[in-house]
Design a protein around this motif. Structure first.
Motif, PDB file in Angstrom:
ATOM      1  N   ASP A 285       7.602  74.365  15.392  1.00 49.98           N
ATOM      2  CA  ASP A 285       8.727  73.428  15.584  1.00 49.98           C
ATOM      3  C   ASP A 285       9.242  73.000  14.212  1.00 49.98           C
ATOM      4  O   ASP A 285       9.109  71.846  13.820  1.00 49.98           O
ATOM      5  N   TYR A 286       9.844  73.921  13.495  1.00 53.14           N
ATOM      6  CA  TYR A 286      10.248  73.705  12.104  1.00 53.14           C
ATOM      7  C   TYR A 286      11.417  72.731  12.007  1.00 53.14           C
ATOM      8  O   TYR A 286      12.453  72.923  12.648  1.00 53.14           O
ATOM      9  N   ASP A 287      11.236  71.691  11.209  1.00 51.20           N
ATOM     10  CA  ASP A 287      12.261  70.653  11.065  1.00 51.20           C
ATOM     11  C   ASP A 287      13.254  70.924   9.938  1.00 51.20           C
ATOM     12  O   ASP A 287      14.155  70.135   9.701  1.00 51.20           O
ATOM     13  N   GLY A 288      13.100  72.019   9.230  1.00 51.86           N
ATOM     14  CA  GLY A 288      14.006  72.350   8.142  1.00 51.86           C
ATOM     15  C   GLY A 288      13.580  71.767   6.806  1.00 51.86           C
ATOM     16  O   GLY A 288      14.202  72.021   5.792  1.00 51.86           O
ATOM     17  N   ASP A 289      12.513  70.985   6.798  1.00 53.36           N
ATOM     18  CA  ASP A 289      12.067  70.339   5.568  1.00 53.36           C
ATOM     19  C   ASP A 289      10.612  70.655   5.260  1.00 53.36           C
ATOM     20  O   ASP A 289      10.297  71.213   4.225  1.00 53.36           O
ATOM     21  N   CYS A 290       9.728  70.283   6.152  1.00 55.33           N
ATOM     22  CA  CYS A 290       8.279  70.444   5.928  1.00 55.33           C
ATOM     23  C   CYS A 290       7.735  71.564   6.800  1.00 55.33           C
ATOM     24  O   CYS A 290       7.928  71.559   8.018  1.00 55.33           O
ATOM     25  N   PHE A 291       7.042  72.504   6.177  1.00 46.61           N
ATOM     26  CA  PHE A 291       6.381  73.574   6.916  1.00 46.61           C
ATOM     27  C   PHE A 291       5.024  73.054   7.363  1.00 46.61           C
ATOM     28  O   PHE A 291       4.216  72.614   6.554  1.00 46.61           O
ATOM     29  N   VAL A 292       4.768  73.088   8.671  1.00 48.96           N
ATOM     30  CA  VAL A 292       3.501  72.624   9.243  1.00 48.96           C
ATOM     31  C   VAL A 292       2.794  73.827   9.851  1.00 48.96           C
ATOM     32  O   VAL A 292       3.325  74.478  10.757  1.00 48.96           O
TER      33      VAL A 292
END
Length: 174
Positions: A104-111
């Motif tokens: 569920d990539y938010d465009g900022d932080c890679f989890v």
């Protein structure tokens, strides 16, 4: 383009630029250790490495009423400087050391939601009293299924045998 780091969506930007006209974009990583005193690479051919763009396949499936997604790492495309062409390495070729999936990539932080590693040698876990099946030490190419969530985007990060990282971002069709 030369750089120490690239945004996760660099592959999409590269494709958009190339579609505009007669321009071919090659992404070349400058080794980060060239900036650190005492760690500088001594051989010129070691200073730069091509940015490998992950090639993934996304499949959706129904699990009852819920839509789930599976991601398969097919390979990576990298630029061969010597022959001045793009070379494709299949995911199972031994070139990929690890890959990671942000569901569920938010465009900022890679989890890191799912992580997959290729162990060259099976770790001696039996000395610790732990038994792990042999197939757990080979690179798994398809993710476990997961639901589509809020951002409706995924990111896949690949680490090659030289330690270079590259990321691709994809929107999930709803």
């Amino acid at each position: 383009m030369l750089g120490w780091a690239f945004e996760a969506n660099v592959g999409e930007v590269k494709s958009a630029l190339e579609k505009r006209g007669k321009v071919k974009v090659e992404l070349i990583m400058i080794r980060p250790d060239t900036l650190a005193e005492g760690l500088k690479a001594t051989q010129p051919e070691m200073l730069f490495s091509p940015l490998a763009l992950p090639d993934i396949e996304i499949k959706t499936e129904k699990n009852g009423k819920e839509k789930q997604v599976r991601v398969t790492l097919k390979g990576v495309a990298l630029f061969d400087r010597k022959h001045r062409r793009t070379e494709y390495k299949h995911a199972g070729s031994g070139y990929v050391s690890a890959w990671y999936l942000d569901e569920d990539y938010d465009g900022d932080c890679f989890v890191d939601c799912q992580m997959f590693f290729d162990f060259r040698k099976k770790p001696a876990l039996s000395k610790l009293g732990v038994e792990v099946p042999d197939d757990e030490f080979t690179l798994k190419l398809t993710s476990d299924p997961f639901p589509v969530r809020g951002y409706k985007r995924i990111a896949v990060k690949v680490v090659d045998v030289y330690g270079n990282e590259s990321v691709v971002v994809r929107d999930l069709a709803t």
